[in-house]
Design a protein around this motif. Structure first.
Motif, PDB file in Angstrom:
ATOM      1  N   THR A 231       0.815  -1.216   0.000  1.00 34.38           N
ATOM      2  CA  THR A 231       0.000   0.000   0.000  1.00 34.38           C
ATOM      3  C   THR A 231       0.847   1.265   0.000  1.00 34.38           C
ATOM      4  OG1 THR A 231      -1.713  -1.198   1.227  1.00 34.38           O
ATOM      5  CG2 THR A 231      -1.866   1.203   1.188  1.00 34.38           C
ATOM      6  N   TYR A 232       1.843   1.327   0.875  1.00 32.08           N
ATOM      7  CA  TYR A 232       2.614   2.563   1.025  1.00 32.08           C
ATOM      8  C   TYR A 232       3.648   2.732  -0.084  1.00 32.08           C
ATOM      9  CZ  TYR A 232       5.181   6.316   3.352  1.00 32.08           C
ATOM     10  OH  TYR A 232       5.765   7.528   3.662  1.00 32.08           O
ATOM     11  N   HIS A 233       4.371   1.643  -0.410  1.00 31.41           N
ATOM     12  CA  HIS A 233       5.424   1.729  -1.432  1.00 31.41           C
ATOM     13  C   HIS A 233       4.981   1.167  -2.778  1.00 31.41           C
ATOM     14  CE1 HIS A 233       8.797   3.435   0.786  1.00 31.41           C
ATOM     15  NE2 HIS A 233       8.479   2.670   1.806  1.00 31.41           N
ATOM     16  N   HIS A 234       3.721   0.773  -2.916  1.00 30.76           N
ATOM     17  CA  HIS A 234       3.125   0.354  -4.189  1.00 30.76           C
ATOM     18  C   HIS A 234       3.867  -0.827  -4.829  1.00 30.76           C
ATOM     19  CE1 HIS A 234       0.815   4.023  -3.767  1.00 30.76           C
ATOM     20  NE2 HIS A 234       1.942   4.722  -3.736  1.00 30.76           N
ATOM     21  N   VAL A 235       4.286  -1.759  -3.970  1.00 25.74           N
ATOM     22  CA  VAL A 235       4.912  -2.988  -4.453  1.00 25.74           C
ATOM     23  C   VAL A 235       3.811  -3.950  -4.900  1.00 25.74           C
ATOM     24  CG1 VAL A 235       6.179  -5.029  -3.676  1.00 25.74           C
ATOM     25  CG2 VAL A 235       7.001  -2.749  -3.062  1.00 25.74           C
ATOM     26  N   SER A 236       4.039  -4.684  -5.969  1.00 24.95           N
ATOM     27  CA  SER A 236       3.042  -5.650  -6.428  1.00 24.95           C
ATOM     28  C   SER A 236       2.962  -6.822  -5.457  1.00 24.95           C
ATOM     29  CB  SER A 236       3.412  -6.165  -7.818  1.00 24.95           C
ATOM     30  OG  SER A 236       4.583  -6.953  -7.751  1.00 24.95           O
ATOM     31  N   PRO A 237       1.805  -7.489  -5.390  1.00 24.86           N
ATOM     32  CA  PRO A 237       1.705  -8.664  -4.506  1.00 24.86           C
ATOM     33  C   PRO A 237       2.744  -9.741  -4.835  1.00 24.86           C
ATOM     34  CG  PRO A 237      -0.475  -7.951  -5.200  1.00 24.86           C
ATOM     35  CD  PRO A 237       0.517  -7.152  -5.993  1.00 24.86           C
ATOM     36  N   GLN A 238       3.087  -9.877  -6.118  1.00 26.96           N
ATOM     37  CA  GLN A 238       4.074 -10.880  -6.496  1.00 26.96           C
ATOM     38  C   GLN A 238       5.452 -10.526  -5.940  1.00 26.96           C
ATOM     39  OE1 GLN A 238       1.941  -9.370  -8.668  1.00 26.96           O
ATOM     40  NE2 GLN A 238       0.526 -11.122  -8.833  1.00 26.96           N
ATOM     41  N   LEU A 239       5.831  -9.244  -6.046  1.00 23.63           N
ATOM     42  CA  LEU A 239       7.121  -8.821  -5.510  1.00 23.63           C
ATOM     43  C   LEU A 239       7.130  -8.909  -3.984  1.00 23.63           C
ATOM     44  CD1 LEU A 239       9.938  -7.723  -5.859  1.00 23.63           C
ATOM     45  CD2 LEU A 239       8.989  -5.400  -5.992  1.00 23.63           C
ATOM     46  N   TYR A 240       5.972  -8.631  -3.376  1.00 24.91           N
ATOM     47  CA  TYR A 240       5.892  -8.780  -1.917  1.00 24.91           C
ATOM     48  C   TYR A 240       6.191 -10.220  -1.515  1.00 24.91           C
ATOM     49  CZ  TYR A 240       3.994  -9.501   2.718  1.00 24.91           C
ATOM     50  OH  TYR A 240       3.852  -9.861   4.034  1.00 24.91           O
TER      51      TYR A 240
END
Length: 412
Positions: A231-240
Motif C-alpha cells: 500500500t505505502y510503497h506500491h509494491v506488487s503482490p508478487q514482488l511482496y
C-alpha cells in the motif's frame, strides 16, 4: 526422526499459511466481512498460545507420544469442522479447536529434542528443525493457492485433515523419548500452577524474554509489511511474496550458521549476538521509516537483517530454557511457546492500534521489541565461565576444569 519432528513443529505455520490465500473467497462464501474472517487467525493464535500451557505438564506426566496423538486427533477433528463450516462463527470455533490440537505437536516436539539432546547439541538440533520447518511458510501460500485454483476453499481444510492423519500414522515410528522413570508425577493442576515458579527463575525469564520480545517484533513484521510494501510503497503482490520469501531464506541460513557455530561459541553468546543484531536493525529500521531515508530499500534491508537474527535467537533461547529444568522440559517448552505467541499477538495488535498510514508504527514496534529482547539477554542471563566444550563434560570433569581455570588465574 528428523522428518517426523520437523512435521510436528511445522503444524504451527502450515495450519494458517495454507489457507491465507483463500481468505477473500471464504469471506464471500460465508457472507462475512474481511475483518470477521481474519478473526480465524487471531482465534487460532490465542488457542495455540493458551493450549500449550496445558499440553506441557501433560507431556511431562504421561510421556510425549500419547499427548501428541490426542492433539493430532483434535487437529483432524478441528480441520474437518472448518471444512464443513457454514458461518464465520463456526469457522472461528473450529479453528480454535484445531489450534489446541496443533500446539501439542509443537510444544512436545521441542521437549523431545531436550529428551534426546543436551547443551549445544540441543541447539544444533533445534536449528536444523527450524531450517526445515521454515520451508512451510515458503510453500504454504503457493500450495494453498494451487488447491484453491482446482477446488474450493474447503478442500484446503480437507488437505489439513489428510496431513494430520498422515502425521498420526508416522508417529508410531517415533520412539517414546520420556521413559516412565523420568516422568514428573506432580498432579496436572499443581504443575500448571508451577508456571509461576518457573517465571521466578532468572535464567528461564531471560531466555523467555529474549525469545518472546523477538517474536513480538516478528509478528509486527508479518502484520505490517503487507501494508508497508504493497500500500505505502506500491509494491506488487508478487514482488511482496519475493521479499517475504527472501526473509525466510535469511532465517534458514542463520539457523544453519547457528548449528555450526554453537559448538565453538555456545548458545548464550550467539543468542546475545543475535539480539544485538536485531536491536541495531530495529533502530535503523525506525530511523529509516521516520525520515523516509532510503525509500523502499530503507525498509527492506533492515527488515531482512532483523528477521535473519531469528536463527541465532529462537533456537538458542528455547534450548537454554529447556536446559534450565530438564526434568520439566514439557512445561518449560509450553511456557516459552505461550510467551512467544502471546507477545506475537501483542506485537501484531500494536501495529494495528497505532496505524497511521505509514510504516512508522510497524518500525517502532519492531525497534522496541528488539531492544527488549537485547535487554533480557544482557541483564537476566549471567555470563558463564564454562566454555561450550567444557559444558559437554560430566559434572565432575567440569568441576576439575573450572578448578584449573581458577588456579591459573590466581597464579597470574
Amino acid at each position: 526422526m528428523l522428518a517426523i519432528l520437523s512435521a510436528l513443529m511445522a503444524f504451527a505455520s502450515i495450519s494458517t499459511d495454507l489457507y491465507v490465500p483463500a481468505l477473500p473467497t471464504m469471506a464471500a462464501a460465508l457472507h462475512a466481512n474481511a475483518g470477521t474472517v481474519e478473526l480465524t487467525i487471531s482465534g487460532y493464535l490465542i488457542g495455540f498460545s493458551l493450549g500449550q500451557l496445558l499440553w506441557g505438564p501433560i507431556g511431562d506426566r504421561h510421556g510425549r507420544r500419547l499427548p501428541i496423538a490426542i492433539g493430532l486427533v483434535l487437529f483432524v477433528v478441528g480441520s474437518a469442522g472448518c471444512a464443513v463450516s457454514t458461518s464465520a462463527g463456526m469457522l472461528i470455533g473450529w479453528r480454535a479447536l484445531q489450534a489446541v490440537g496443533a500446539c501439542a505437536s509443537v510444544v512436545l516436539a521441542r521437549a523431545m529434542v531436550r529428551d534426546l539432546y543436551t547443551g549445544h547439541r540441543a541447539a544444533q538440533m533445534m536449528s536444523t528443525l527450524m531450517t526445515v520447518m521454515a520451508i512451510a511458510p515458503l510453500l504454504g501460500p503457493s500450495l494453498g493457492g494451487l488447491i484453491l485454483h482446482v477446488a474450493s476453499w474447503r478442500a484446503i481444510f480437507w488437505t489439513l485433515v489428510g496431513v494430520g492423519l498422515a502425521t498420526l500414522a508416522a508417529l508410531y515410528a517415533l520412539p517414546e523419548t520420556l521413559p516412565p522413570e523420568r516422568r514428573n508425577r506432580v498432579p496436572i493442576l499443581r504443575a500448571v500452577a508451577g508456571y509461576a515458579e518457573l517465571l521466578r527463575h532468572r535464567r528461564v525469564l531471560g531466555y523467555a524474554g529474549a525469545g518472546g520480545f523477538f517474536y513480538g517484533g516478528l509478528y509486527a513484521y508479518i502484520a505490517g509489511t503487507p501494508f508497508a510494501y504493497i500500500t505505502y510503497h506500491h509494491v506488487s503482490p508478487q514482488l511482496y511474496g519475493v521479499l517475504f520469501g527472501v526473509g525466510i531464506v535469511g532465517i534458514m541460513l542463520t539457523n544453519q550458521f547457528n548449528s555450526r557455530l554453537v559448538v565453538r561459541l555456545g548458545c548464550d553468546r550467539l543468542m546475545r549476538a543475535g539480539t544485538l543484531g536485531a536491536a541495531v536493525a530495529g533502530i535503523l529500521l525506525a530511523l529509516d521509516a521516520r525520515t523516509g531515508w532510503g525509500g523502499l530499500m530503507g525498509l527492506v534491508i533492515p527488515l531482512f537483517l532483523f528477521v535473519s537474527a531469528s536463527g541465532f535467537i529462537v533456537a538458542n533461547s528455547i534450548a537454554g530454557a529447556l536446559g534450565s529444568f530438564p526434568e520439566r522440559a514439557g512445561s518449560v517448552s509450553a511456557l516459552i511457546g505461550a510467551i512467544q505467541y502471546g507477545t506475537g499477538i501483542t506485537g501484531s495488535a500494536l501495529v494495528g492500534i497505532f496505524a497511521d498510514g505509514t510504516p512508522w508504527p510497524m518500525s517502532r514496534v519492531i525497534a522496541l521489541m528488539s531492544i527488549g529482547s537485547l535487554l533480557c539477554a544482557l541483564l537476566l542471563l549471567p555470563v558463564t565461565l564454562v566454555t561450550p566444550k567444557e559444558a559437554t563434560l560430566p559434572t565432575h570433569s567440569r568441576g576439575r576444569s573450572l578448578s584449573r581455570s581458577v588456579s591459573r588465574r590466581k597464579s597470574m
